[in-house]
Write an enzyme that holds these catalytic residues in place. Sequence first.
Site, PDB file in Angstrom:
ATOM      1  N   ASP A   1       0.876  -1.181   0.000  1.00 24.06           N
ATOM      2  CA  ASP A   1       0.000   0.000   0.000  1.00 24.06           C
ATOM      3  C   ASP A   1       0.909   1.226   0.000  1.00 24.06           C
ATOM      4  O   ASP A   1       2.117   1.122   0.227  1.00 24.06           O
ATOM      5  CB  ASP A   1      -0.875  -0.010   1.272  1.00 24.06           C
ATOM      6  CG  ASP A   1      -1.791   1.206   1.352  1.00 24.06           C
ATOM      7  OD1 ASP A   1      -2.509   1.489   0.376  1.00 24.06           O
ATOM      8  OD2 ASP A   1      -1.790   1.897   2.387  1.00 24.06           O
ATOM      9  N   SER A   2       0.302   2.395  -0.229  1.00 23.66           N
ATOM     10  CA  SER A   2       1.061   3.640  -0.139  1.00 23.66           C
ATOM     11  C   SER A   2       1.566   3.882   1.285  1.00 23.66           C
ATOM     12  O   SER A   2       2.487   4.664   1.485  1.00 23.66           O
ATOM     13  CB  SER A   2       0.167   4.812  -0.541  1.00 23.66           C
ATOM     14  OG  SER A   2      -0.956   4.870   0.324  1.00 23.66           O
TER      15      SER A   2
ATOM     16  N   TYR B   1      -0.923   8.471  -2.328  1.00 24.61           N
ATOM     17  CA  TYR B   1      -0.967   8.190  -3.770  1.00 24.61           C
ATOM     18  C   TYR B   1      -2.165   8.903  -4.431  1.00 24.61           C
ATOM     19  O   TYR B   1      -2.107   9.244  -5.608  1.00 24.61           O
ATOM     20  CB  TYR B   1      -1.165   6.684  -4.015  1.00 24.61           C
ATOM     21  CG  TYR B   1       0.068   5.801  -3.950  1.00 24.61           C
ATOM     22  CD1 TYR B   1       1.324   6.290  -3.573  1.00 24.61           C
ATOM     23  CD2 TYR B   1      -0.034   4.442  -4.279  1.00 24.61           C
ATOM     24  CE1 TYR B   1       2.427   5.448  -3.519  1.00 24.61           C
ATOM     25  CE2 TYR B   1       1.075   3.600  -4.239  1.00 24.61           C
ATOM     26  CZ  TYR B   1       2.290   4.100  -3.857  1.00 24.61           C
ATOM     27  OH  TYR B   1       3.385   3.262  -3.814  1.00 24.61           O
ATOM     28  N   GLY B   2      -3.243   9.041  -3.664  1.00 18.70           N
ATOM     29  CA  GLY B   2      -4.538   9.459  -4.224  1.00 18.70           C
ATOM     30  C   GLY B   2      -4.503  10.670  -5.141  1.00 18.70           C
ATOM     31  O   GLY B   2      -5.132  10.665  -6.193  1.00 18.70           O
TER      32      GLY B   2
ATOM     33  N   CYS C   1      -4.438  -1.687  -1.852  1.00 14.42           N
ATOM     34  CA  CYS C   1      -4.578  -0.248  -2.058  1.00 14.42           C
ATOM     35  C   CYS C   1      -5.517  -0.060  -3.248  1.00 14.42           C
ATOM     36  O   CYS C   1      -5.209  -0.531  -4.347  1.00 14.42           O
ATOM     37  CB  CYS C   1      -3.193   0.329  -2.365  1.00 14.42           C
ATOM     38  SG  CYS C   1      -3.195   2.080  -2.755  1.00 14.42           S
ATOM     39  N   ASN C   2      -6.651   0.588  -2.997  1.00 15.98           N
ATOM     40  CA  ASN C   2      -7.597   0.799  -4.104  1.00 15.98           C
ATOM     41  C   ASN C   2      -6.992   1.689  -5.174  1.00 15.98           C
ATOM     42  O   ASN C   2      -7.245   1.510  -6.368  1.00 15.98           O
ATOM     43  CB  ASN C   2      -8.873   1.469  -3.580  1.00 15.98           C
ATOM     44  CG  ASN C   2      -9.687   0.538  -2.724  1.00 15.98           C
ATOM     45  OD1 ASN C   2      -9.376   0.321  -1.563  1.00 15.98           O
ATOM     46  ND2 ASN C   2     -10.723  -0.039  -3.300  1.00 15.98           N
ATOM     47  N   THR C   3      -6.197   2.676  -4.744  1.00 10.97           N
ATOM     48  CA  THR C   3      -5.633   3.641  -5.678  1.00 10.97           C
ATOM     49  C   THR C   3      -4.630   2.957  -6.610  1.00 10.97           C
ATOM     50  O   THR C   3      -4.660   3.142  -7.830  1.00 10.97           O
ATOM     51  CB  THR C   3      -4.951   4.777  -4.887  1.00 10.97           C
ATOM     52  OG1 THR C   3      -5.899   5.295  -3.942  1.00 10.97           O
ATOM     53  CG2 THR C   3      -4.474   5.875  -5.787  1.00 10.97           C
TER      54      THR C   3
ATOM     55  N   GLU D   1      -2.367   8.233   8.595  1.00  5.82           N
ATOM     56  CA  GLU D   1      -0.913   7.982   8.610  1.00  5.82           C
ATOM     57  C   GLU D   1      -0.285   8.533   9.901  1.00  5.82           C
ATOM     58  O   GLU D   1       0.725   8.013  10.370  1.00  5.82           O
ATOM     59  CB  GLU D   1      -0.240   8.639   7.396  1.00  5.82           C
ATOM     60  CG  GLU D   1      -0.432   7.879   6.093  1.00  5.82           C
ATOM     61  CD  GLU D   1       0.318   6.551   6.035  1.00  5.82           C
ATOM     62  OE1 GLU D   1       1.470   6.489   6.491  1.00  5.82           O
ATOM     63  OE2 GLU D   1      -0.261   5.560   5.530  1.00  5.82           O
TER      64      GLU D   1
ATOM     65  N   CYS E   1     -11.106   2.889   0.207  1.00 10.71           N
ATOM     66  CA  CYS E   1      -9.677   3.161   0.435  1.00 10.71           C
ATOM     67  C   CYS E   1      -9.294   2.344   1.650  1.00 10.71           C
ATOM     68  O   CYS E   1     -10.019   2.340   2.659  1.00 10.71           O
ATOM     69  CB  CYS E   1      -9.464   4.651   0.707  1.00 10.71           C
ATOM     70  SG  CYS E   1      -7.815   5.047   1.341  1.00 10.71           S
ATOM     71  N   THR E   2      -8.181   1.636   1.571  1.00 10.78           N
ATOM     72  CA  THR E   2      -7.840   0.711   2.659  1.00 10.78           C
ATOM     73  C   THR E   2      -7.418   1.420   3.940  1.00 10.78           C
ATOM     74  O   THR E   2      -7.329   0.786   4.991  1.00 10.78           O
ATOM     75  CB  THR E   2      -6.733  -0.266   2.211  1.00 10.78           C
ATOM     76  OG1 THR E   2      -5.622   0.481   1.703  1.00 10.78           O
ATOM     77  CG2 THR E   2      -7.248  -1.216   1.145  1.00 10.78           C
ATOM     78  N   HIS E   3      -7.154   2.708   3.870  1.00 11.66           N
ATOM     79  CA  HIS E   3      -6.883   3.441   5.115  1.00 11.66           C
ATOM     80  C   HIS E   3      -8.157   3.602   5.968  1.00 11.66           C
ATOM     81  O   HIS E   3      -8.091   3.659   7.185  1.00 11.66           O
ATOM     82  CB  HIS E   3      -6.348   4.852   4.813  1.00 11.66           C
ATOM     83  CG  HIS E   3      -4.881   4.900   4.496  1.00 11.66           C
ATOM     84  ND1 HIS E   3      -4.370   4.516   3.284  1.00 11.66           N
ATOM     85  CD2 HIS E   3      -3.817   5.317   5.236  1.00 11.66           C
ATOM     86  CE1 HIS E   3      -3.046   4.691   3.288  1.00 11.66           C
ATOM     87  NE2 HIS E   3      -2.690   5.176   4.458  1.00 11.66           N
TER      88      HIS E   3
HETATM   89  N1  DGL Z   1      -4.811   3.150   0.954  1.00 10.65           N
HETATM   90  C1  DGL Z   1      -4.984   3.640  -0.345  1.00 10.65           C
HETATM   91  C2  DGL Z   1      -6.210   3.213  -1.060  1.00 10.65           C
HETATM   92  O1  DGL Z   1      -6.733   2.175  -0.757  1.00 10.65           O
HETATM   93  C3  DGL Z   1      -4.270   4.852  -0.829  1.00 10.65           C
HETATM   94  C4  DGL Z   1      -4.369   6.101  -0.061  1.00 10.65           C
HETATM   95  C5  DGL Z   1      -3.445   7.157  -0.636  1.00 10.65           C
HETATM   96  O2  DGL Z   1      -2.232   6.960  -0.590  1.00 10.65           O
HETATM   97  O3  DGL Z   1      -3.954   8.160  -1.137  1.00 10.65           O
HETATM   98  O4  DGL Z   1      -6.675   3.862  -1.942  1.00 10.65           O
END
Ligand code: DGL
Length: 273
Positions: A13-14, A45-46, A76-78, A155, A187-189
Amino acid sequence: MNDSPVSPIGVFDSGVGGLSVLRVIRAQMPGLPVLYYADQGHVPYGPRPMEEIQQFSEGITRFLLGKDCRLIVVACNTASAAALHHLRATFSEVPFVGMEPAVKPAAETTRSGVVGVLATPATFQGRLYASVVERFARDVTVLQDTCPGLVQQIERGDLSGPETRRILENALLPMLEKGVDTVVMGCTHYPFVIPLIEEITGPDVRVIDPAPAIARQTARLLGDRSFDGNSQQVYYTSGGIGEFERVRERLGLESGQVKQSIWRAGMALDGPG
Ligand code: DGL
């Protein structure tokens, strides 16, 4: 019984978001060795261009394959939106598990016909998202919000402070006014703030965390073998080890070995030490 050492899988993931997926994989298969890569040198990453997210995802995949990983979970969805297709084409012999916003189960179970999706800008821009909405959500209203700043709050390990609450209220209160009864963690966060989300929405809204489905898919691809027992968790971060440790603990993730990775000329490498 097979005594040969089990080769690991890679999860990335990011940042710490993919830990929401890792914790379910670890709970289901504690004997399966997992290398987790947090690209905290590049988080978030988004808001980045798709092309750049794709390069990071390829670099991390090469790094994990170089450590003998036999399956990669893009937690990570992104990164899935930007790179899953490319990764599958580039590493055609490697099985990948990717994320897509759980719009399908949301559309199937909503009673009000209004569902909300929380995800990053890159995820909403990707073809993957457009295709799940097109295929599964024709008959429901889908509301979206990018929750600007939420990834950074998580984060920092800030799961319930005033700024985190403000971001979530901004996203959720307008959705509630429009009758939303299901909210998808795209988003996995975000699963780390589900308790706060539920405080804001109340008990009548269903919150969908896709992690159990991702863990099931991972087990399926591994051949559903039993991975009982115990294996030490290994983490890599391209950010600071100290910061990673602080947040990992705050998020309640198991401790393990934390190693440094660095980026050089577009490649993720082992760091010093
Ligand atoms: N955890 C991430 C996701 O699932 C990325 C979040 C990010 O870095 O913007 O999209």
